[in-house]
Design a protein around this motif. Structure first.
Motif, PDB file in Angstrom:
ATOM      1  N   ARG A 132      -0.969 -14.813  10.327  1.00 57.01           N
ATOM      2  CA  ARG A 132       0.216 -14.062  10.707  1.00 57.01           C
ATOM      3  C   ARG A 132       0.945 -13.580   9.471  1.00 57.01           C
ATOM      4  NH1 ARG A 132       3.582 -17.851  13.953  1.00 57.01           N
ATOM      5  NH2 ARG A 132       5.180 -16.315  13.504  1.00 57.01           N
ATOM      6  N   GLN A 160      -7.224  -6.638   6.532  1.00 55.70           N
ATOM      7  CA  GLN A 160      -5.903  -6.354   7.091  1.00 55.70           C
ATOM      8  C   GLN A 160      -4.936  -7.516   6.905  1.00 55.70           C
ATOM      9  OE1 GLN A 160      -6.071  -5.242  11.206  1.00 55.70           O
ATOM     10  NE2 GLN A 160      -3.865  -4.992  11.413  1.00 55.70           N
ATOM     11  N   SER A 171      -1.134  -5.981   2.921  1.00 57.01           N
ATOM     12  CA  SER A 171       0.208  -5.686   2.410  1.00 57.01           C
ATOM     13  C   SER A 171       0.458  -6.403   1.084  1.00 57.01           C
ATOM     14  CB  SER A 171       1.274  -6.085   3.437  1.00 57.01           C
ATOM     15  OG  SER A 171       1.242  -7.474   3.708  1.00 57.01           O
ATOM     16  N   ASP A 224      -2.172   2.643  12.012  1.00 58.66           N
ATOM     17  CA  ASP A 224      -1.610   1.358  12.410  1.00 58.66           C
ATOM     18  C   ASP A 224      -1.137   0.509  11.231  1.00 58.66           C
ATOM     19  OD1 ASP A 224      -4.122   0.934  11.402  1.00 58.66           O
ATOM     20  OD2 ASP A 224      -4.693  -0.597  12.872  1.00 58.66           O
ATOM     21  N   LEU A 225      -0.911   1.124  10.090  1.00 55.03           N
ATOM     22  CA  LEU A 225      -0.448   0.362   8.932  1.00 55.03           C
ATOM     23  C   LEU A 225       0.968  -0.158   9.171  1.00 55.03           C
ATOM     24  CD1 LEU A 225      -1.576   2.460   5.826  1.00 55.03           C
ATOM     25  CD2 LEU A 225      -2.631   0.398   6.742  1.00 55.03           C
ATOM     26  N   ASP A 226       1.213  -1.419   8.801  1.00 56.98           N
ATOM     27  CA  ASP A 226       2.562  -1.952   8.934  1.00 56.98           C
ATOM     28  C   ASP A 226       3.446  -1.371   7.837  1.00 56.98           C
ATOM     29  OD1 ASP A 226       2.314  -3.566   6.504  1.00 56.98           O
ATOM     30  OD2 ASP A 226       1.035  -4.887   7.682  1.00 56.98           O
ATOM     31  N   LEU A 227       4.745  -1.595   7.983  1.00 59.74           N
ATOM     32  CA  LEU A 227       5.718  -0.995   7.064  1.00 59.74           C
ATOM     33  C   LEU A 227       5.470  -1.423   5.621  1.00 59.74           C
ATOM     34  CD1 LEU A 227       8.277   0.649   6.555  1.00 59.74           C
ATOM     35  CD2 LEU A 227       9.620  -1.411   7.085  1.00 59.74           C
ATOM     36  N   GLU A 228       5.177  -2.700   5.399  1.00 60.72           N
ATOM     37  CA  GLU A 228       4.943  -3.179   4.035  1.00 60.72           C
ATOM     38  C   GLU A 228       3.739  -2.487   3.402  1.00 60.72           C
ATOM     39  OE1 GLU A 228       4.616  -7.410   4.306  1.00 60.72           O
ATOM     40  OE2 GLU A 228       6.743  -7.732   3.996  1.00 60.72           O
ATOM     41  N   SER A 229       2.683  -2.279   4.194  1.00 57.82           N
ATOM     42  CA  SER A 229       1.485  -1.613   3.676  1.00 57.82           C
ATOM     43  C   SER A 229       1.764  -0.153   3.365  1.00 57.82           C
ATOM     44  CB  SER A 229       0.340  -1.730   4.689  1.00 57.82           C
ATOM     45  OG  SER A 229      -0.061  -3.074   4.853  1.00 57.82           O
ATOM     46  N   ARG A 230       2.511   0.516   4.225  1.00 54.31           N
ATOM     47  CA  ARG A 230       2.854   1.917   3.972  1.00 54.31           C
ATOM     48  C   ARG A 230       3.750   2.043   2.739  1.00 54.31           C
ATOM     49  NH1 ARG A 230       5.941   4.270   8.183  1.00 54.31           N
ATOM     50  NH2 ARG A 230       6.314   2.246   9.151  1.00 54.31           N
ATOM     51  N   SER A 284      10.662   7.273  10.577  1.00 51.59           N
ATOM     52  CA  SER A 284      10.747   5.844  10.264  1.00 51.59           C
ATOM     53  C   SER A 284      12.097   5.225  10.603  1.00 51.59           C
ATOM     54  CB  SER A 284      10.434   5.609   8.781  1.00 51.59           C
ATOM     55  OG  SER A 284      11.344   6.307   7.955  1.00 51.59           O
TER      56      SER A 284
END
Length: 614
Positions: free
Chosen positions: A19, A395, A399, A440-446, A482
């Motif tokens: 997680r 995945q 991040s 589907d990238l999370d915010l931290e990854s983007r 965003s």
């Protein structure tokens, strides 16, 4: 710029290996009837006359705490108070152990709020008594039964994990732990040195040592006095945590004889020794005949979990070290501000924009240099960077890997400008493809991805034309979609910075025009935009239009009446800067003051340029 801040004790906690961070808050009503019906019996059983029922209830609660809806219901029924007042003082040791497990999991999931609450309820006094009992029990470990050992190890794990969460939640609580529990580091080191203690418990102990020793001179002094653990038989997670402790000592202690190169090399070798693909595979739930079954928590799983934790911590350390390197290099550098005296208008004959042009030229000249004198930077550039890049394929660690890559790229930009000769092109393509092909990238990854592209883009490489108008519009749409929350601010600032470097200069004038209009729009909305976004947009405009020789200057800046717009908005930009509390946000206020002065100079420069054109 785009560097990520050092991961401090206030950063999100590692909860579960797969997680990765705290569960998000659950929207909706404050009370869920179904959850409430499930929570009330569990709370009531904590007061049962039967100690086995009390222990089972506490264990059941600890296991459902990761469900945010049920957790909310439990907290509403005053779970924390009940555990503090009843479970931790229970005559049954098993109930007390499970009670600490409940608090441990609550602290992991809820973070600061729960940590502050239990701290104010003087949890440290309770912990102090249990630590003394644990020391006695460990001394008689050989005479204990298997059940007694299991109970003892569970107690150690729960207490140390809880203390880690407490210390990580705030500096004030961390300082309190150090002062109230002065023998804690010695206790933890003894746990690590005890061959009878399971590896899983040692991992928790090592994490405690790592977190509480961050920027904590008193704690580090205790570690140095007691002697550092160097047992080669320790597991990979423990060894990685101890690398972190060594780095904390290196950063804090003036008497430590620790070589940063040795630390980075140890972290790198630790990451290389982890089969992360296999570890993730083992830890994933298995679907059999359509039924999802959790993995078996056996030795194989525990080994995989340790490998996963080692990868997490290793990436965190690379991130921290990279950020620290570039921050130290910036100490003593002059600010970007062109003139700190706002009323000094007598020097308008000087081309203030030459400052920025000179910086760009210096970057270009630096690209021709060869070799890296600093061995730490050389190791990061040649070995660590390409290896960490491989982690973005997973995945579960993406991040963290992107955060590490982001900080490394900005470090290289500051200290090794010619790094682009061999590494930036490939990294740019890899990250750009990830960002544009994954929805589907999370915010931290983007956020990490855009930060890397921003750093690479500042190198003015030949790959910049790979992005056309359509891709620019995708970035602008991502910015607009965003939202306005504080959580997305860093992402939006990086988008602005990245588009700014992309516009200067671009082969396609439509790209520069699309970006320039976007940047101006952000500035004109200064009253409704966070200062960070306005500042970055103005800095980008200064850079894009600093050189009147660019073909797009007349087509975009002049025909778009940018000078007129910027002149009208100048008073509002000044007001924006004045509203920033210097005592609370010194760095932001300094940047805002600089951008205000630079706006005045930029307007004067472009006005003079306009007169000459006539």
């Amino acid at each position: 710029m785009g560097k990520a801040k050092k991961l401090s004790r206030n950063s999100l906690l590692r909860v579960s290996a797969l997680r990765g961070s705290r569960a998000p808050a659950v929207p909706g009503p404050s009370t869920n009837p179904a959850a409430q019906q499930q929570a009330i019996p569990l709370i009531e059983k904590l007061s049962s006359a039967n100690p086995k029922d009390r222990a089972l209830a506490a264990s059941a609660i600890a296991n459902v705490i990761d469900n945010a809806v049920i957790r909310r219901a439990l907290l509403k029924e005053k779970l924390v108070q009940t555990v503090l007042e009843q479970s931790l003082t229970d005559s049954s040791e098993e109930v007390a152990v499970e009670g600490f497990g409940v608090l441990r999991n609550l602290a992991l999931e809820e973070g600061y709020d729960v940590c502050v609450f239990v701290w104010r309820k003087d949890i440290l006094a309770i912990v102090l008594n249990y630590l003394e009992k644990i020391k006695t029990d460990i001394a008689h470990l050989k005479d204990s039964s298997a059940a007694q050992k299991t109970l003892l190890f569970n107690l150690i794990e729960n207490i140390l994990s809880l203390l880690t969460s407490l210390g990580r939640s705030s500096d004030e609580i961390c300082d309190s732990i150090v002062s109230r529990l002065p023998s804690l580091p010695i206790f933890v080191l003894d746990i690590l040195a005890n061959h009878a203690v399971p590896e899983s418990v040692k991992a928790i102990a090592a994490e405690n040592l790592y977190i509480l020793s961050e920027a904590n001179g008193a704690y580090i002094e205790q570690i140095q006095t007691s002697g550092f653990v160097s047992d080669g038989k320790l597991g990979v997670a423990v060894q990685m945590y101890l690398c972190g402790v060594q780095y904390n000592i290196f950063e804090t202690s003036r008497t430590a004889s620790i070589d940063l190169l040795d630390i980075v090399r140890s972290v790198y070798e630790g990451l290389r020794g982890v089969d992360i693909k296999e570890a993730i595979k083992i830890m994933q739930p298995v679907t059999v005949n359509g039924v999802v079954r959790p993995p078996t928590y056996d030795d194989n799983y525990r080994s995989a979990e340790n490998s996963f934790i080692a990868a997490q911590v290793g990436l965190e350390l690379i991130t921290d070290i990279s950020e620290a390197l570039v921050m130290k290099s910036q100490n003593g550098r002059p600010s970007r501000q062109m003139d700190t005296e706002e009323d000094n208008d007598d020097n308008d004959d000087v081309d203030e924009m030459e400052v920025m042009e000179d910086e760009n030229q210096m970057a270009i000249e630096d690209e021709t240099m060869d070799g890296v004198d600093n061995p730490v930077l050389a190791l990061l550039l040649e070995d660590v960077l390409p290896f960490v890049t491989g982690f973005i394929d997973h995945q579960e660690l993406r991040s963290r890997a992107l955060l590490a890559l982001n900080n490394m790229t900005w470090t290289f930009n500051s200290l090794v400008p010619h790094w682009a000769n061999s590494k930036a092109d490939g990294l740019w393509s890899r990250i750009l493809n990830l960002l544009l092909s994954s929805d589907d990238l999370d915010l931290e990854s983007r956020t990490g991805s855009v930060g890397i592209l921003w750093a690479c883009g500042k190198l003015k490489r030949k790959f910049l034309p790979e992005i056309g108008v359509n891709e620019v519009r995708r970035f602008i749409k991502a910015f607009q979609d965003s939202g306005e929350s504080q959580e997305v601010l860093e992402f939006k600032v990086r988008v602005v910075g990245f588009l700014g470097v992309l516009a200067l200069p671009h082969e396609d004038i439509d790209v520069t025009k699309e970006i320039s209009v976007f940047l101006l729009t952000q500035v004109l909305a200064v009253q409704h935009k966070p200062a960070e976004i306005v500042i970055e947009a103005l800095n980008a405009i200064y850079d894009v239009f600093a050189d009147k020789s660019y073909a797009f200057n007349d087509e975009i800046f002049v025909k778009g009446e940018f000078l007129n717009h910027l002149t009208k908005i100048q008073p509002q930009v000044k007001q924006m800067a004045k509203k920033i509390d210097r005592r609370k946000y010194l760095q932001l206020r300094t940047k805002a003051d600089e951008v205000v002065v630079n706006l005045q100079r930029f307007i004067a420069y472009k006005a003079k340029e306009s007169k000459e054109r006539r």
